[in-house]
Design a protein around this motif. Structure first.
Motif, PDB file in Angstrom:
ATOM      1  N   GLY A   1     -13.057   8.815  -7.937  1.00 52.80           N
ATOM      2  CA  GLY A   1     -13.158  10.269  -7.910  1.00 52.80           C
ATOM      3  C   GLY A   1     -12.600  10.899  -6.639  1.00 52.80           C
ATOM      4  O   GLY A   1     -12.698  10.327  -5.554  1.00 52.80           O
ATOM      5  N   VAL A   2     -12.021  12.090  -6.808  1.00 54.05           N
ATOM      6  CA  VAL A   2     -11.554  12.877  -5.667  1.00 54.05           C
ATOM      7  C   VAL A   2     -12.730  13.735  -5.210  1.00 54.05           C
ATOM      8  O   VAL A   2     -13.211  14.580  -5.957  1.00 54.05           O
ATOM      9  CB  VAL A   2     -10.382  13.778  -6.084  1.00 54.05           C
ATOM     10  CG1 VAL A   2      -9.928  14.643  -4.925  1.00 54.05           C
ATOM     11  CG2 VAL A   2      -9.242  12.927  -6.626  1.00 54.05           C
TER      12      VAL A   2
ATOM     13  N   MET B   1       0.856  -1.189   0.000  1.00 59.33           N
ATOM     14  CA  MET B   1       0.000   0.000   0.000  1.00 59.33           C
ATOM     15  C   MET B   1       0.894   1.241   0.000  1.00 59.33           C
ATOM     16  O   MET B   1       0.967   1.997   0.969  1.00 59.33           O
ATOM     17  CB  MET B   1      -0.944  -0.038   1.215  1.00 59.33           C
ATOM     18  CG  MET B   1      -2.091   0.953   1.097  1.00 59.33           C
ATOM     19  SD  MET B   1      -3.459   0.653   2.284  1.00 59.33           S
ATOM     20  CE  MET B   1      -2.665   1.020   3.840  1.00 59.33           C
ATOM     21  N   TYR B   2       1.584   1.436  -1.125  1.00 55.24           N
ATOM     22  CA  TYR B   2       2.581   2.515  -1.222  1.00 55.24           C
ATOM     23  C   TYR B   2       1.950   3.884  -1.057  1.00 55.24           C
ATOM     24  O   TYR B   2       2.616   4.835  -0.670  1.00 55.24           O
ATOM     25  CB  TYR B   2       3.311   2.465  -2.568  1.00 55.24           C
ATOM     26  CG  TYR B   2       3.826   1.115  -2.972  1.00 55.24           C
ATOM     27  CD1 TYR B   2       4.234   0.156  -2.022  1.00 55.24           C
ATOM     28  CD2 TYR B   2       3.924   0.751  -4.315  1.00 55.24           C
ATOM     29  CE1 TYR B   2       4.706  -1.091  -2.415  1.00 55.24           C
ATOM     30  CE2 TYR B   2       4.395  -0.491  -4.710  1.00 55.24           C
ATOM     31  CZ  TYR B   2       4.775  -1.397  -3.756  1.00 55.24           C
ATOM     32  OH  TYR B   2       5.234  -2.624  -4.153  1.00 55.24           O
ATOM     33  N   SER B   3       0.682   3.999  -1.397  1.00 57.18           N
ATOM     34  CA  SER B   3      -0.002   5.285  -1.284  1.00 57.18           C
ATOM     35  C   SER B   3       0.049   5.808   0.147  1.00 57.18           C
ATOM     36  O   SER B   3      -0.050   7.007   0.371  1.00 57.18           O
ATOM     37  CB  SER B   3      -1.466   5.139  -1.697  1.00 57.18           C
ATOM     38  OG  SER B   3      -2.097   4.135  -0.912  1.00 57.18           O
ATOM     39  N   HIS B   4       0.174   4.907   1.098  1.00 53.74           N
ATOM     40  CA  HIS B   4       0.210   5.321   2.490  1.00 53.74           C
ATOM     41  C   HIS B   4       1.586   5.104   3.107  1.00 53.74           C
ATOM     42  O   HIS B   4       1.709   4.956   4.323  1.00 53.74           O
ATOM     43  CB  HIS B   4      -0.900   4.619   3.271  1.00 53.74           C
ATOM     44  CG  HIS B   4      -2.254   5.156   2.912  1.00 53.74           C
ATOM     45  ND1 HIS B   4      -2.850   4.864   1.704  1.00 53.74           N
ATOM     46  CD2 HIS B   4      -3.095   6.020   3.536  1.00 53.74           C
ATOM     47  CE1 HIS B   4      -4.004   5.499   1.616  1.00 53.74           C
ATOM     48  NE2 HIS B   4      -4.185   6.205   2.710  1.00 53.74           N
TER      49      HIS B   4
ATOM     50  N   ASP C   1      -1.762   3.164  -5.621  1.00 61.09           N
ATOM     51  CA  ASP C   1      -0.498   2.697  -5.032  1.00 61.09           C
ATOM     52  C   ASP C   1       0.608   2.587  -6.078  1.00 61.09           C
ATOM     53  O   ASP C   1       1.767   2.489  -5.745  1.00 61.09           O
ATOM     54  CB  ASP C   1      -0.718   1.327  -4.383  1.00 61.09           C
ATOM     55  CG  ASP C   1      -1.646   1.414  -3.194  1.00 61.09           C
ATOM     56  OD1 ASP C   1      -1.317   2.187  -2.280  1.00 61.09           O
ATOM     57  OD2 ASP C   1      -2.694   0.748  -3.173  1.00 61.09           O
TER      58      ASP C   1
ATOM     59  N   THR D   1     -12.623   2.584  -1.762  1.00 60.00           N
ATOM     60  CA  THR D   1     -11.911   3.812  -2.121  1.00 60.00           C
ATOM     61  C   THR D   1     -10.427   3.479  -2.208  1.00 60.00           C
ATOM     62  O   THR D   1      -9.963   2.491  -1.637  1.00 60.00           O
ATOM     63  CB  THR D   1     -12.101   4.921  -1.069  1.00 60.00           C
ATOM     64  OG1 THR D   1     -11.370   4.584   0.119  1.00 60.00           O
ATOM     65  CG2 THR D   1     -13.567   5.128  -0.720  1.00 60.00           C
ATOM     66  N   ARG D   2      -9.681   4.289  -2.912  1.00 60.38           N
ATOM     67  CA  ARG D   2      -8.244   4.013  -3.009  1.00 60.38           C
ATOM     68  C   ARG D   2      -7.496   5.193  -3.600  1.00 60.38           C
ATOM     69  O   ARG D   2      -7.879   5.719  -4.648  1.00 60.38           O
ATOM     70  CB  ARG D   2      -8.014   2.773  -3.889  1.00 60.38           C
ATOM     71  CG  ARG D   2      -6.570   2.282  -3.897  1.00 60.38           C
ATOM     72  CD  ARG D   2      -6.504   0.882  -4.495  1.00 60.38           C
ATOM     73  NE  ARG D   2      -5.151   0.342  -4.527  1.00 60.38           N
ATOM     74  CZ  ARG D   2      -4.825  -0.859  -5.022  1.00 60.38           C
ATOM     75  NH1 ARG D   2      -5.768  -1.635  -5.520  1.00 60.38           N
ATOM     76  NH2 ARG D   2      -3.585  -1.287  -5.019  1.00 60.38           N
ATOM     77  N   LEU D   3      -6.451   5.561  -2.922  1.00 61.48           N
ATOM     78  CA  LEU D   3      -5.448   6.419  -3.535  1.00 61.48           C
ATOM     79  C   LEU D   3      -4.516   5.460  -4.255  1.00 61.48           C
ATOM     80  O   LEU D   3      -4.115   4.441  -3.692  1.00 61.48           O
ATOM     81  CB  LEU D   3      -4.702   7.209  -2.447  1.00 61.48           C
ATOM     82  CG  LEU D   3      -3.587   8.128  -2.914  1.00 61.48           C
ATOM     83  CD1 LEU D   3      -4.084   9.194  -3.881  1.00 61.48           C
ATOM     84  CD2 LEU D   3      -2.919   8.804  -1.716  1.00 61.48           C
TER      85      LEU D   3
END
Lengths: 370, 370, 370, 370
Positions: free
Chosen positions: D284-285, D118-121, D310, D306-308
């Motif tokens: 969507g943002v 989960m690189y986004s975090h 990665d 939901t997901r930012l």
């Protein structure tokens, strides 16, 4: 485990109750003969008039005497398309006159394996058609648990093509592609370019793998595989195959190796070419044990899977045919009439020379019929 | 593939730079001797002063000469707890003076297998400690890629117990329980009640399986397994085991058969007792190929898995120790001081007679120390 | 969508065909009255003499008039244990005289949702008992699709306990624990310590999570939860809850937040306490829309799940009761006789004051009976 | 949480150390100005000379002042392709002179979220480029943790096309397709035919879904979507969309509804059209909260994700470009030179009128260059 269906007397006085069928009369003895039409035995049965059937590699195995469950007198065949002509009162999903696909797997829907989706191990069904009960290479066939062993078919589609969905397409898809975990970006090798290997090839493409390497000693079949979507083909034999696969995969081996032959050498090849973290998905029907090189594989984080087809994916495959994402007709090379059943067996029995993939047998073999 | 670390000269003039270590001097020749202390070689290295180590079954294999990668002169050992005494500037996750768990698997964190969580196949690490580089059965050890090959340990816990997390607990958990797909309600058989089999037993209980049947010819070990949570134990040998397992599972066989021995007979037993739809999860280190009965298994929808431990679950196991859901100390039967290293090897080498599971070796072996 | 069963005339001349039942007579009007016994309507039906039933939170909702599908005249209840007294010829899995668990979900086994295991959305069943057809709070009940809507029960077990498996235990398990992805090492918060929240608590422990934080304003219920396995309890209200949860989880929030209330405030709380990468598993029955803070959550990699119970896990839960891994009797606080049905409703309707969790109603309420 | 990088003084005396960059000077004030070139700050940094960059919808949000983390003085941009010109000694995976893809997500590879993929975090990275540290809309950019935040690119491919892999393709794929669980045979609706919605459309096809229904009020974009593989397009607005979707799906709704807009109305539409058992995958943002109709959805067995991004799938997407299964160049509508940066912003800011999807900005904008 499964109860053997008793074979009725060979002849019948009532002509309207007679039919022609391909009967196993012992090793090496297929017989195209008259038999009484099947009758309903349970309220969940349906009688289907078979309009198209086909021959499976396992039918050839039976004829060699390799499948002890099959006793002389059995009508062979577990694939086909037909029309419902009679049904028990417990059958709610189909009407008389409706055209249906016959699944090679009979599923009662109620037992624990069926509730888990493992219809192949249905406590009352599984692979029984043309095995322990009479099968589809006949003008009529009795289908137990019809509601969950028959499927509605889309109108306007080639029956011969749809017959590929009775067994080989779900087999290649479930035992090869799904068990193998083919995914976008995967490298896949399919060992064996016979009908089932090609069924795996067609359905592997649902997942957009990066490479599909088709391996078969028969150059014709490899050629066919290339035209059906294989990105690479290897028809070289013996020891040169594994190095060739490694060269195509930056030395890693493949993520998924699908065994579609059922022999020791091909299963060994799969062990040689699977990458660490990869999967060997066995489809082949094996007649004897194989050597498993655990002294190499114990530390390679691999997975080996086996599976008798469940036909749980049949509805999805039917939709794929309808939307033309899947073209099973590409697997059909020869078409015969019902009265040419024995000739169809001969052709399929000599598949390499005849360049045969699947041979279909149909009630209306005239031009444009199939 | 992995680069062999060169062995330094046997002695050193500087006493402060010397240490004692268990050195492999060829088959059958363990040697407890003086060696120079390891030094940092890369900015991502750390030097750890080992306070507790232990002996693994694979160390015995090495001493028999079975592991060709291990050359004479190598310091053995890939398990341990210690204190960071020096670190490269690229090591950000640990401080000098911090107590750490050493993972048996070295992971660079950057290569594709590491990015997928398959640290066992790290392109620069994997199982290298006590194999191709010097290991932990020494007063000091160099740990490459320290940030992702060491783990912080909870304060106040028994070091000997924590040492079980270097290898055997993640091995039993990952290769046995997770690969086996143990789930609430599963029936599980574990074949082999040695340390790794018992590690699988302890961690299988995270998933509340319905039955855990422990199988081992040694009645003592089966007894131990019962006290560690096995619901059933079978110490009868030979042909009576498979029928006994079937009787315990309503004739079905087990959902998960875990092989924790590494021998032909035990792998064959797993094939006999796995239920349709089930999994054989291999943990055992195999020295030769085994027979795979595909003629029976091809149609049984089974899965066979292999795995070299990734130690990806180490953080979770540490939390389980902290919350006392996991009690690794139950696996420790013998404790020795560092100067008794050879005696520890003797005891572990004769485990059955000594009733030994895991023997730990510690710098401070006094009462209450471990 | 589901067909409403017509209500028969209120009285009957044949006494042997009469029974007592709890009938919904409109908002606020439960009635304990005489009704004709149900009869078989289809070959797949069974008639069950109810020996134990219970009251669900949704029965209270119905009585408030909140569930428009339920029309006056309907016999309520969708939970119970009883004895098969009559069955259609299509029912093969049960014998007359056999004791059975009644599932709150009716499953035909044949439709596409049933074939996928999503029995809650069975095209012919789903939640119909005590909703669109007459239910179990009666001396007799008709169960459609009996083969796949009834379950055999282990002998010698407390009927009252087993009744917990009709609805609340599979609900807590499937909608809370399985949908939430509770796993060994997880941190879990359960918001709402009513019967279903506690059912989630009991079944979450199958997976050995690291922490289970029970949140409820009622201190008694939190106390009960602690004794049933919650590692932490929070009965403080309002704004202090989220910070307290974060403190218990090193500032991260929980991996799994289970909503077991069905209200706006509790669903908002779940949004506040779920960690990045975590799951909000909704069990609660909601009467109106809630605010979803996507402006915060869009980037947090979370998952929100909803589920009407499928009761697909009932066989597993029955095994867990049998092996004593699951003790549903812990949820039963009050026991009544059938003739005390209205009193049982009163007690359950005032659960907080009565310290009631689940109240059971049984034909033989004497000491030691349940 | 993330540390803000300090902005250096606006000018520099050394010309060779200067560069041009797009600097955020407050709401509504983009500025193309001279700035000092970035320097290495840590041993794991690399300096990349940007040869192609692009503008993202989130850059427009920043310019509106909607993203409070972005302070005036920040160089914008988090997408691009370039050449490594300098690197710290801790960077082992790339050479100076090598051409690389810049990921919009910076990943340290060592922290717990990175170890889970989960690189986004990432605790030290995540989305920081052009947000809390200077970004890629400049001639040079500093990339922290270069080994795991840059990717090698295949030779001979269009740089502009590859730039689509910095953000939008992995975003559409991970947050839309993978989170949505698109599978062979699925019915999929994508709400919003902007660049990210189209990225979801392109990558959804990896899984051969049965139907992909593209929904957007802009008929041009729907038309574009049809040519990129959508099986159906709906540009009708308002209340007629949901009925139209149901009609296309036999009244069931879609298995997967992908929200690619970031607005209340579109998220509501997804709730209307998702089938029981289906998934709403949000890409969507969102700037504010939305209404979630749990009073309808609580019983429908759905999943919302939901997901930012990665960018964990970047290696796979690069392979797909190489094998031509993915053609990102189809998303590039406008190409500019670096000195036309402000014009590029204007074009992208008026996308509908300009019929712009993605605009790329390149150092060598001459014919044939991009």
């Amino acid at each position: 485990m499964k109860t053997q269906e008793k074979t009725p007397p060979r002849t019948t006085s009532d002509d309207r109750a007679a039919m022609k069928a391909l009967v196993y009369r012992g090793p090496g003895k297929p017989s195209w003969e008259e038999r009484p039409r099947p009758r309903l035995r349970a309220s969940t049965d349906a009688i289907v008039r078979v309009t198209t059937t086909t021959i499976c590699g396992s039918d050839l195995h039976i004829l060699k005497g390799d499948v002890p469950e099959v006793v002389p007198g059995r009508i062979l065949g577990h694939e086909g398309v037909g029309i419902v002509v009679e049904k028990g009162e417990g059958v709610g999903g189909f009407k008389v006159g409706e055209k249906v696909l016959i699944s090679c797997i009979t599923s009662c829907a109620l037992c624990p394996p069926c509730r888990k989706g493992m219809y192949s191990h249905c406590e009352k069904g599984g692979w029984i058609l043309g095995c322990v009960i009479d099968g589809t290479q006949a003008e009529y066939v009795r289908i137990p648990y019809a509601d969950t062993s028959l499927y509605k078919i889309p109108a306007g589609f080639d029956e011969a093509a749809l017959t590929m969905l009775s067994d080989i397409l779900p087999t290649g898809y479930e035992a090869g592609v799904l068990n193998g975990g083919v995914a976008p970006g995967s490298t896949v090798a399919i060992v064996g370019a016979g009908p089932v290997g090609l069924a795996a090839l067609l359905t592997a493409q649902f997942y957009s793998p990066d490479k599909i390497i088709m391996i078969d000693p028969d150059q014709n079949r490899v050629q066919a595989a290339r035209s059906l979507g294989a990105t690479h083909g290897l028809s070289t034999g013996g020891d040169s195959v594994a190095p060739a696969v490694r060269e195509l995969t930056d030395g890693r081996g493949v993520d998924v190796a699908i065994e579609a032959v059922g022999a020791s050498a091909t299963f060994l090849l799969c062990q040689d070419i699977v990458a660490p973290g990869g999967t060997i998905a066995n489809i082949g029907v094996h007649g004897k044990s194989v050597e498993l090189h655990l002294e190499k594989l114990w530390s390679r984080n691999i997975r080996i899977t086996t599976r008798l087809v469940d036909t749980a994916t049949t509805p999805q495959l039917l939709k794929a045919v309808e939307s033309k994402r899947l073209k099973p007709e590409l697997l059909v090379t020869h078409r015969f009439g019902f009265d040419e059943m024995l000739k169809a067996y001969e052709t399929f029995g000599d598949a390499a020379r005849e360049k045969a993939l699947k041979v279909v047998v149909s009630t209306r073999p005239g031009p444009g019929a199939a």
